[in-house]
Design a protein around this motif. Structure first.
Motif, short mmCIF file in Angstrom:
data_model
loop_
_atom_site.label_atom_id
_atom_site.label_comp_id
_atom_site.label_asym_id
_atom_site.label_seq_id
_atom_site.Cartn_x
_atom_site.Cartn_y
_atom_site.Cartn_z
N ALA A 94 85.59 81.23 87.29
CA ALA A 94 85.54 82.33 88.28
C ALA A 94 85.23 83.75 87.01
O ALA A 94 85.03 85.34 88.24
CB ALA A 94 86.55 81.87 89.27
N LEU A 95 86.88 84.23 86.84
CA LEU A 95 86.75 85.72 85.88
C LEU A 95 85.07 85.87 85.33
O LEU A 95 84.89 87.24 85.77
CB LEU A 95 87.53 84.92 85.75
N HIS A 96 84.59 85.23 84.60
CA HIS A 96 83.02 85.64 84.13
C HIS A 96 81.98 85.78 85.00
O HIS A 96 81.40 86.73 85.16
CB HIS A 96 82.98 84.12 83.05
N ALA A 97 81.86 85.46 86.25
CA ALA A 97 81.09 85.16 87.53
C ALA A 97 81.61 86.31 87.78
O ALA A 97 80.56 87.21 88.32
CB ALA A 97 81.28 83.48 88.33
N ARG A 98 82.90 86.48 87.74
CA ARG A 98 83.31 88.07 88.42
C ARG A 98 82.66 89.27 87.30
O ARG A 98 81.86 89.85 87.86
CB ARG A 98 84.64 88.03 88.78
N LEU A 99 82.59 88.57 86.56
CA LEU A 99 82.28 89.43 84.98
C LEU A 99 80.79 90.73 85.43
O LEU A 99 80.04 91.34 85.26
CB LEU A 99 82.58 89.12 84.28
N HIS A 100 79.32 89.20 85.76
CA HIS A 100 78.48 89.37 85.61
C HIS A 100 78.08 89.39 87.31
O HIS A 100 76.53 89.19 87.33
CB HIS A 100 77.45 87.94 85.37
N GLY A 101 78.93 89.41 88.53
CA GLY A 101 78.61 90.05 89.85
C GLY A 101 77.53 88.75 90.10
O GLY A 101 76.90 88.83 91.35
N VAL A 102 78.45 87.73 89.71
CA VAL A 102 77.33 86.29 90.14
C VAL A 102 78.50 85.84 91.43
O VAL A 102 79.49 86.12 91.24
CB VAL A 102 77.60 84.79 89.30
N GLU A 103 77.36 85.63 92.35
CA GLU A 103 78.46 84.80 93.45
C GLU A 103 78.72 83.63 93.27
O GLU A 103 78.09 82.91 92.95
CB GLU A 103 77.99 85.07 94.95
#
Length: 161
Positions: free
Chosen positions: A151-160
């Protein structure tokens, strides 16, 4: 290998540091150096946002250990980290003679997520710690922390998620 409660405790701190990094506009990685006696000696997070891509916490831990700990103490230490060391950090770890590495998620896991999200690969070929530093004992990943780190890496890359 099953990770101990002590391992998970330190890995949770690494994830907290990764979150701090992300909240500060940096990439979400955090690491902790623990002595053979169980004392936290050093803890930090990624600091690459200002342009120095070598400011990984694992690299800074290796540098700090090389400057502050005698060799016989370094080998007894464990480096806990939210993500498996990159090749640069694996090499630094081995060169200063640190001991065990324990990570929450592997480089292979992170690579698969980035590919799934269409994120272009970085400039360095990903390799496991064992490929770079085969003599370093390594444990991980921690399934208990995978979703949180993802979830942290998804947030970094703007991924829902």
């Amino acid at each position: 290998m099953t990770l101990s409660e002590t391992d998970l405790h330190h890995l949770r701190r690494c994830v907290e540091l990764a979150r701090e990094a992300l909240d500060d506009g940096d990439e979400p990685f955090g690491s902790v150096l623990v002595s053979g006696a169980g004392e936290v000696l050093y803890a930090d997070r990624n600091r690459v946002k200002d342009g120095d891509q070598t400011r990984h916490p694992e690299f800074d831990i290796a540098r700090w250990a090389g400057e502050h700990l005698p060799q016989e103490e370094r080998v007894a230490c464990t480096v806990y980290t939210s993500g498996e060391h990159c090749p640069m950090c694996s090499a630094a770890h081995a060169w200063v003679g640190l001991g065990r590495i324990v990570y929450a998620v592997s480089g292979a896991q992170l690579g698969a997520w980035l590919q799934e999200w269409g994120v272009a690969p970085g400039p360095v070929t990903p390799m496991s710690v064992q490929q770079v530093a085969p003599g370093v004992p390594v444990d991980g990943p921690a399934a208990e922390l995978e979703a949180e780190v993802r979830a942290l890496h998804a947030r970094l890359h703007g991924v829902e998620q």
